[in-house]
Scaffold this active site. Sequence first.
Site, PDB file in Angstrom:
ATOM      1  N   THR A  97      38.084  39.233  44.169  1.00 15.15           N
ATOM      2  CA  THR A  97      39.062  38.134  44.110  1.00 15.15           C
ATOM      3  C   THR A  97      38.355  36.781  44.224  1.00 15.15           C
ATOM      4  O   THR A  97      38.699  35.827  43.523  1.00 15.15           O
ATOM      5  CB  THR A  97      40.086  38.285  45.254  1.00 15.15           C
ATOM      6  OG1 THR A  97      40.703  39.552  45.129  1.00 15.15           O
ATOM      7  CG2 THR A  97      41.138  37.193  45.225  1.00 15.15           C
TER       8      THR A  97
ATOM      9  N   HIS B 109      36.948  35.840  40.975  1.00 14.12           N
ATOM     10  CA  HIS B 109      37.963  35.257  40.071  1.00 14.12           C
ATOM     11  C   HIS B 109      38.146  33.775  40.397  1.00 14.12           C
ATOM     12  O   HIS B 109      38.273  32.941  39.499  1.00 14.12           O
ATOM     13  CB  HIS B 109      39.307  35.976  40.220  1.00 14.12           C
ATOM     14  CG  HIS B 109      39.316  37.360  39.652  1.00 14.12           C
ATOM     15  ND1 HIS B 109      39.363  37.606  38.302  1.00 14.12           N
ATOM     16  CD2 HIS B 109      39.276  38.571  40.252  1.00 14.12           C
ATOM     17  CE1 HIS B 109      39.353  38.910  38.097  1.00 14.12           C
ATOM     18  NE2 HIS B 109      39.301  39.519  39.264  1.00 14.12           N
TER      19      HIS B 109
ATOM     20  N   LEU C 294      44.659  51.637  42.420  1.00 14.34           N
ATOM     21  CA  LEU C 294      44.341  50.366  43.091  1.00 14.34           C
ATOM     22  C   LEU C 294      43.878  49.320  42.082  1.00 14.34           C
ATOM     23  O   LEU C 294      44.126  48.131  42.234  1.00 14.34           O
ATOM     24  CB  LEU C 294      43.236  50.580  44.141  1.00 14.34           C
ATOM     25  CG  LEU C 294      42.927  49.338  44.975  1.00 14.34           C
ATOM     26  CD1 LEU C 294      43.830  49.270  46.201  1.00 14.34           C
ATOM     27  CD2 LEU C 294      41.467  49.269  45.398  1.00 14.34           C
TER      28      LEU C 294
END
Length: 341
Positions: A40, A43, A262
């Site tokens: 994350t 990103h 997931l």
Amino acid sequence: MKALVKAETAPGLSLMDVDVPEIGPNDILIRIRKTGICGTDMHIWNWDEWAQKTIPVPMVVGHEYAGEIVEIGSHVEDLRIGQRVSGEGHVVGHRSRAARAGKFHLDPETKGIGVHIPGAFAEYLKLPAFNAVPLPDDIDDELGAILDPFGNAVHTALTYPLVGEDVLVTGAGPIGIMAAMVARHAGARHVVLTDINQDRLDLAGRIADITPVNTAKEDLMEVRARLGMREGFDVGMEMSGAAPAFAQMIEQMIMGGKIAVLGIPAKPIPTDWTAIVFKALVITGIYGREMFETWYKEIAMIQSGLDLRAIITDRLPVTDYKKGFERMGEGSCGKVVLDWG
Ligand code: NAD
Ligand code: ZN
């Protein structure tokens, strides 16, 4: 205090001075010691479409952490200054049906630290006391800092019974490797872990007792034959977010097989619903960690001999954060842990 901040609407992060957060009566203040870099955070670093839509700027990022409590709100009981903690990065509400039923991980009002509210890549983190998870002495700060992603792996892996089962994990990123380790620890028979990145598979093969398979080169039907599996995998864990991996998983499952997902695809993916129906597959989406059952189980598994240490492949002082993000971008490392001193 020093913090890693998304300071501009552009790629990258800045190590800069920001105010130490002020805590409320139900919060604690944590002096951060170690943090993990998550996909994350990549990103957010890359400032992709998702990040641009999601992250208010400026924002202190990061949500994988361990540290020491240095201040306690006036209403907080059961925690003490000097205590070592990690904690849940999902800050939940208490109004929704799910939250009021005690299923905090299903609260639609969830906010992520380092995503929606100031995060852990900082010398100090403000956290609701509810979210804190005290660390026992046998779990040091660097292991504490990866309990969040390990929790994703544990939550996914423990969705279905594993004893004696043949397990297929697609995606040998850090979370996929850890999920494969959990399947082994929890008593699966064969654990096959796929990827198309040989570096990742080599890492997995070195540190976990599993069967790594490069599906760009090897046929899973042949692997099954070699392992003496006749009808297919009993349990699947999708950990890549890649469309071909999910398609392969559906193809390789036994009738009535169970899949926990997931991995997050970048965009909607075509799916063979006919196969899902005729194979009577069970599919469950997994979000975050169960509060706090997953934390209980993951700490217990480390304490009962699951050796996670080797998944940490890179340790850097926070001043070298650019190198850390570079390593993550190369896609061959395990977990990258930053040291905050
Ligand atoms: P990662 O990106 O490091 O690993 C993904 C791996 O999948 C990579 O090694 C990649 O080479 C591999 N892959 C690509 N195509 C493949 C294919 N066809 N077959 C097999 N493998 C393939 O990700 P990570 O940090 O380990 O996280 C795993 C996934 O879980 C990611 O999709 C991430 O976004 C997601 N995630 C979800 C949650 C949640 O709450 N649901 C939380 C954290 C992470
Ligand atoms: Zn994360």
